[in-house]
Design an enzyme around this catalytic site. Structure first.
Site, PDB file in Angstrom:
ATOM      1  CE  LYS A 116      -9.970   4.436   6.343  1.00 24.74           C
ATOM      2  NZ  LYS A 116      -8.815   4.137   5.466  1.00 24.74           N
ATOM      3  CD  GLU A 138      -6.910   7.876   7.276  1.00 20.86           C
ATOM      4  OE1 GLU A 138      -7.176   6.924   6.522  1.00 20.86           O
ATOM      5  OE2 GLU A 138      -5.802   8.024   7.813  1.00 20.86           O
ATOM      6  CD  GLU A 181      -2.793  -0.125   2.727  1.00 18.50           C
ATOM      7  OE1 GLU A 181      -3.372  -1.025   3.319  1.00 18.50           O
ATOM      8  OE2 GLU A 181      -2.673   1.022   3.192  1.00 18.50           O
ATOM      9  CD  GLU A 205     -11.293   3.342   2.190  1.00 18.23           C
ATOM     10  OE1 GLU A 205     -11.601   2.212   2.591  1.00 18.23           O
ATOM     11  OE2 GLU A 205     -10.248   3.908   2.528  1.00 18.23           O
TER      12      GLU A 205
END
Length: 386
Positions: free
Chosen positions: A254, A260, A197, A251
């Site tokens: 999230k 994030e 990642e 996302e």
């Protein structure tokens, strides 16, 4: 999701959730987990790895940490039992938090305690099974206004390593070499490192630096160029790094800081957040409001070679129905097997599956693997329409 990648050749990794790791130390549980989550989908989907949890050492959970290596060993044993151990590797990703020292890169070492009791047996397992050590390096989380260019692979004055007399020109190389140095201290510098990642957010909070689309595009474009260049790093020269960008989609639900929710290359509605040079010229910039999946017109009969894909004798009816759902759900033209269509009769799942499976097989270039359908399809030179 796993079935969506069937017959594409795309390499897929499946992750065991963290809370399942203690159970996975039992062989019967590992065998059942494979039976439920892996075996029905391979080889149609190219599953190449199983990750046992994610960043387990960072959880500080004694139970999870103690169970990690035994779970990996048991899962590998279960793979051996079904002859999948040569096709599917077992590993687990780590954050850079496993390092007690990372600057300069040559001083990299693992946290005391974890180094001997967890990481050494883990690396022994990886070496024995020819599996990679997985790391999640994020220059974004390690940079400041002064080191932003260094983190983004932009021109900068570099960082000097006093021990090796090497000047580092980007932060990722420094992070990777710190991990390599820590592995070398334990005697495992021969185990491959894979970047499981890495990424950069396109939005963030006002207190954060470099949180914009241009910075995100710069990082990911420069990253792709760097890891595929063959230059390697100062301590690992002349090599490429298998690398995975986090993430495909933003996302949007999230929790946590703004960044994030904004690591994606695409919005949840599939429109690009920014272009890192991976979009085809025909890619849509937005989802059409009607008929979102274009139908693929494909003749039933193979124009060359006279070969067709049909269900195997005795193939499970439910499996064949899933094949129909899969092909027609991808947008291939299945009107012929709908009521009133030219191939609706005989109105049986097997007959309709023969049509759908063959449509897919022809469209995919009549390769044998395109007729696998989780071992329910077979290629024939007998015309099934007659």
């Amino acid at each position: 999701m796993i079935r969506a990648f069937a017959h594409t050749g795309i390499a897929v990794t499946v992750t065991v959730p963290n809370d399942q790791i203690p159970y996975l130390t039992k062989l019967n549980f590992a065998e059942q987990w494979l039976k439920n989550n892996i075996q029905p989908y391979t080889p149609a989907t190219n599953i190449v790895r199983i990750f046992v949890g994610n960043e387990i050492l960072s959880t500080a959970s004694k139970l999870l940490i103690a169970s990690l290596v035994p779970a990996m060993q048991t899962l590998h044993t279960a793979l051996v039992g079904v002859s999948l151990d040569r096709r599917i590797q077992v590993s687990t990703p780590h954050s850079l938090g496993i390092l007690s020292s990372s600057s300069p890169p040559s001083s990299g070492k693992f946290h005391q305690g974890y180094d001997i009791h967890v990481l050494k047996p883990l690396l022994s397992f990886l070496r024995a099974t020819k599996s990679p050590f997985l790391i999640n390096p994020y220059p974004f989380f390690g940079c400041s206004p002064e080191t932003l260019d260094y983190a983004l692979f932009r021109p900068n004055s570099g960082v000097f390593d006093e021990n090796t007399k090497i000047v580092y020109t980007n932060m990722l190389d420094g992070q990777l070499d710190a991990v390599f140095s820590a592995m070398k201290l334990l005697g495992f510098d021969d185990v491959e490192i894979v970047i499981a990642e890495t990424g950069w957010p396109s939005k963030g909070d006002s207190s954060q630096v470099g949180v914009d689309s241009q910075s995100a595009a710069d990082y990911n474009m420069n990253l792709m160029r760097h890891v595929t260049s063959g230059n390697g790093t100062p301590l690992m020269p002349n090599r490429t790094f298998e690398t995975y960008i986090f993430a495909l989609f933003n996302e949007d639900l999230k929790q946590g800081p703004t960044c994030e929710r904004n690591f994606g290359l695409f919005h949840p509605n599939m429109t690009p957040v920014y272009d890192v040079g991976i979009l085809r010229s025909t890619a849509r910039s937005s989802i059409p409001t009607s008929n979102p999946t274009p139908k693929v017109e494909t003749p039933q009969r193979a124009p060359e070679g006279k070969r067709w894909c049909v269900p195997k004798t005795g193939a499970d009816i439910e499996a064949l129905q899933r094949n129909i759902d899969y092909v027609c759900g991808m947008g291939f033209n299945c009107e012929a097997i709908q009521e009133g269509g030219s191939c609706f009769l005989p109105n049986t799942v097997r007959a309709h599956a023969a049509y759908a499976m063959n449509v897919y097989y022809q469209a995919m270039g009549r390769h044998d693997y395109a007729c696998d359908f989780i071992q329910t399809g077979a290629v024939t030179d007998l015309d099934p329409s007659t």
